[in-house]
Design a protein around this motif. Structure first.
Motif, PDB file in Angstrom:
ATOM      1  N   SER A  90      26.319  31.070 -25.758  1.00 55.60           N
ATOM      2  CA  SER A  90      26.619  32.323 -25.067  1.00 55.60           C
ATOM      3  C   SER A  90      25.854  32.496 -23.758  1.00 55.60           C
ATOM      4  O   SER A  90      26.145  33.412 -22.983  1.00 55.60           O
ATOM      5  N   ILE A  91      24.896  31.632 -23.493  1.00 51.01           N
ATOM      6  CA  ILE A  91      24.028  31.800 -22.330  1.00 51.01           C
ATOM      7  C   ILE A  91      24.653  31.159 -21.097  1.00 51.01           C
ATOM      8  O   ILE A  91      25.140  30.031 -21.148  1.00 51.01           O
ATOM      9  N   ILE A  92      24.639  31.887 -19.986  1.00 54.99           N
ATOM     10  CA  ILE A  92      25.140  31.349 -18.716  1.00 54.99           C
ATOM     11  C   ILE A  92      24.055  30.448 -18.133  1.00 54.99           C
ATOM     12  O   ILE A  92      23.250  30.836 -17.288  1.00 54.99           O
ATOM     13  N   ALA A  93      24.039  29.242 -18.645  1.00 56.56           N
ATOM     14  CA  ALA A  93      23.100  28.206 -18.222  1.00 56.56           C
ATOM     15  C   ALA A  93      23.700  26.867 -18.635  1.00 56.56           C
ATOM     16  O   ALA A  93      24.730  26.814 -19.303  1.00 56.56           O
ATOM     17  N   THR A  94      23.038  25.806 -18.269  1.00 51.11           N
ATOM     18  CA  THR A  94      23.641  24.481 -18.388  1.00 51.11           C
ATOM     19  C   THR A  94      23.538  23.864 -19.770  1.00 51.11           C
ATOM     20  O   THR A  94      24.140  22.829 -20.025  1.00 51.11           O
ATOM     21  N   ASP A  95      22.797  24.465 -20.691  1.00 51.28           N
ATOM     22  CA  ASP A  95      22.401  23.794 -21.928  1.00 51.28           C
ATOM     23  C   ASP A  95      23.572  23.247 -22.743  1.00 51.28           C
ATOM     24  O   ASP A  95      23.632  22.045 -23.033  1.00 51.28           O
ATOM     25  N   THR A  96      24.498  24.121 -23.149  1.00 50.52           N
ATOM     26  CA  THR A  96      25.589  23.687 -24.020  1.00 50.52           C
ATOM     27  C   THR A  96      26.551  22.760 -23.289  1.00 50.52           C
ATOM     28  O   THR A  96      27.004  21.745 -23.847  1.00 50.52           O
ATOM     29  N   LEU A  97      26.880  23.082 -22.054  1.00 53.00           N
ATOM     30  CA  LEU A  97      27.838  22.263 -21.313  1.00 53.00           C
ATOM     31  C   LEU A  97      27.279  20.869 -21.052  1.00 53.00           C
ATOM     32  O   LEU A  97      27.983  19.864 -21.200  1.00 53.00           O
ATOM     33  N   ALA A  98      26.011  20.790 -20.674  1.00 50.23           N
ATOM     34  CA  ALA A  98      25.395  19.486 -20.443  1.00 50.23           C
ATOM     35  C   ALA A  98      25.336  18.675 -21.733  1.00 50.23           C
ATOM     36  O   ALA A  98      25.609  17.467 -21.738  1.00 50.23           O
TER      37      ALA A  98
END
Length: 459
Positions: free
Chosen positions: A142-150
C-alpha cells in the motif's frame, strides 16, 4: 509430459496431482491464492495508498527536460510508473493495486521458470506459493514507494533466468534484459540484478534436463544482456548531465555512514574543495540545533547510534536541506559528497570496517527475526520443529543433490539475499525495507525442504 511429471516423485500424492492436466492445476491453485489475497487486501484496506517521507520525491518529478530527469535524486523508473497510473486514473488506490498485480505476475513467472527447469510440478508449486506470503508484499503493497514493485521485478528476473535457460530465444533474452533494467531504474539498490543474472545462469545450469547451449555461453550472454542496458543508460546520462551512472544519490547514501566519522582534525587532510563542506558540517553538527537522538550517548561506532543518525547526517549535517543547493544542483553536490565520503573512509578505515561488520550482523539478525515474525514462515518454523522432534531428521547430501527444485531454490534464495544486501550495507543501514526485499525468496526452499522431509518419512 504427464508420465515424466508422475515419474519425478514416487509418492502417490504427487502422481495424482501431476496427472491433472499437466501444470494447469498448479497455475489454478496459485492464481486462486493470489485472488483470495487480493480480496483480503481490498477488505482490509491494503489498497488504500499511503504516502511516506520518500513519496513526494517520486510523485513530484519535473518531466520538462532530460536534464531534470537524469539529474534527479531518484531514478525515473518509479516516477514514470506513477505518472502512467495517474494518466489512467486519479484514484490513488490504483497504485497499490498495480503493485499487487505485478507482484502476482512475478510469482507466476517464477513458477513457470522453476517448473520448466526442474520438471517437478509439486515442488515448483510449493516454492512459488511461498512467495505469495512474503513480508515485502504484506508490509509494503500500500505504500507509495519502490519496495513492492522492485521486489516484483526481482522475482521476475529470477523466473526469467530459469525460463531463458530452458528456452534461450530472442524474446526471452529481451524480456530478461528489460526486467533487469526495470529493476534498477525503479530502485538503484537493485543493481545487484546485473551480476545476479550471469551468476545464477552459471549456478543452476546443471539442473537443465536437455541443455541447448554450453554453460559458458549461457553465462556470457546473460552478462551481456544484463550489463548492456546499464552501460547505454549511464552513457546517455553522461551526455546529458555529465555524470556516468544511473542516479546522483550514491554520494548522499555513503556519506550518511562515513560522514559520522568526521572530526576537526580531518579537515586539513581533505581536498581543498571539500574542506568548506566539512567545516560547515561540523559547525551544523555542533551547533546544538539538531535533534537529540535516542542513542547519542553511545560510542561513535555503536550500530544503533549510527543507524539513528543516518538520515540526520545526510539531510541536516552535510547537505543542509534548508539550502537551495540540494534542489538546484544535486548532481554536483552528490559528486562532492561521494568524494568526501571516500576520503573520510580512507582516513577512518577501522571505523568503516566496524560499520560493515556490525551492519552485516544487524542484517542477519533482522532476517532471522523477521522470518519468525511473519505468520506464514512462523508456521513453517513450527512444522519444521515438530518434524525434527518427532523424527530426528538428519540432512542427507545425496537426497539434496537429487532434488533439483530444492537445490535451485536454495541457491537462488541465498545468492539473491547476499547480493541484495551487499549493495545496501556499504552505504546504508540494513533497515527492514531492505532486509524484507532481500529475503523475498527465503521461504521457498524452506517450504520445499519440509515437503521433502515428510515425503522421505512416508511409509
Amino acid at each position: 509430459m504427464t508420465e515424466q511429471l508422475m515419474a519425478s516423485d514416487t509418492s502417490s500424492g504427487n502422481s495424482q496431482v501431476a496427472g491433472i492436466s499437466g501444470r494447469n492445476w498448479a497455475l489454478i491453485a496459485i492464481v486462486t491464492q493470489l485472488f483470495i489475497l487480493g480480496i483480503w487486501f481490498g477488505i482490509t484496506g491494503q489498497f488504500q495508498a499511503i504516502e511516506t517521507n520518500d513519496s513526494p520525491g517520486y510523485i513530484h518529478v519535473n518531466w520538462g527536460s532530460m536534464v531534470d530527469v537524469f539529474g534527479n535524486l531518484r531514478t525515473p523508473g518509479y516516477p514514470a510508473f506513477l505518472a502512467a497510473l495517474r494518466a489512467v486514473s486519479s484514484d490513488t488506490r490504483i497504485v497499490p493495486a498495480m503493485h499487487f498485480v505485478l507482484y502476482a505476475l512475478s510469482v507466476l513467472l517464477f513458477f513457470s521458470g522453476l517448473f520448466l527447469l526442474t520438471q517437478d510440478i509439486v515442488r515448483a508449486f510449493i516454492g512459488a506459493s511461498a512467495l505469495v506470503y512474503t513480508r515485502v508484499l504484506f508490509g509494503y503493497v500500500s505504500i507509495i514507494a519502490t519496495d513492492t514493485l522492485a521486489a516484483a521485478f526481482g522475482v521476475m528476473v529470477c523466473g526469467l533466468i530459469m525460463i531463458r535457460l530452458c528456452s534461450p530465444g530472442i524474446v526471452m533474452s529481451l524480456l530478461l534484459s528489460l526486467a533487469v533494467m526495470a529493476g534498477w531504474l525503479i530502485r538503484p539498490a537493485y543493481l545487484f540484478l546485473v551480476p545476479l543474472v550471469p551468476v545464477m545462469s552459471w549456478m543452476v545450469y546443471p539442473a537443465l534436463k536437455q541443455p541447448l547451449q554450453s554453460r559458458r555461453w549461457h553465462a556470457a550472454t546473460a552478462l551481456l544482456l544484463a550489463i548492456a542496458p546499464l552501460l547505454l543508460y549511464s552513457t546517455l546520462r553522461l551526455s546529458v548531465v555529465g555524470r556516468f551512472g544511473i542516479v546522483s544519490f550514491g554520494g548522499f547514501n555513503v556519506l550518511g555512514v562515513a560522514g559520522q566519522f568526521l572530526v576537526n582534525s580531518d579537515v586539513p587532510l581533505l581536498s581543498d574543495d571539500l574542506r568548506g563542506i566539512a567545516s560547515a558540517a561540523i559547525e551544523r553538527r555542533d551547533s546544538g540545533r539538531l535533534r537529540v537522538g535516542d542513542f547519542d550517548d553511545l560510542p561513535l561506532t555503536n550500530y544503533m547510534r549510527m543507524e539513528d543518525r543516518y538520515d540526520l547526517t545526510i539531510w541536516y549535517v552535510f547537505s543542509d536541506s534548508e539550502s537551495s543547493e540540494v534542489v538546484q544542483n544535486p548532481v554536483k553536490l552528490n559528486s562532492q559528497l561521494r568524494r568526501l565520503a571516500q576520503e573520510l573512509i580512507w582516513l577512518h578505515p577501522r571505523e568503516y570496517l566496524t560499520w560493515l561488520v556490525k551492519a552485516s550482523r544487524q542484517a542477519a539478525r533482522k532476517l532471522m527475526w523477521d522470518f519468525a515474525d511473519n505468520g506464514f514462515t512462523f508456521i513453517l518454523l513450527l512444522i519444521a520443529a515438530i518434524v525434527l522432534i518427532l523424527h530426528g531428521y538428519q540432512w542427507n547430501r545425496e537426497a539434496y543433490e537429487n532434488s533439483d527444485p530444492l537445490k535451485v531454490l536454495a541457491m537462488f534464495a541465498v545468492i539473491y539475499c547476499v547480493m541484495s544486501l551487499a549493495v545496501v550495507i556499504p552505504v546504508c543501514p540494513p533497515l527492514g525495507r531492505f532486509t524484507d526485499s532481500a529475503a523475498v525468496l527465503l521461504a521457498s526452499p524452506f517450504a520445499v525442504w519440509i515437503w521433502d522431509a515428510f515425503q522421505r518419512w512416508r511409509p
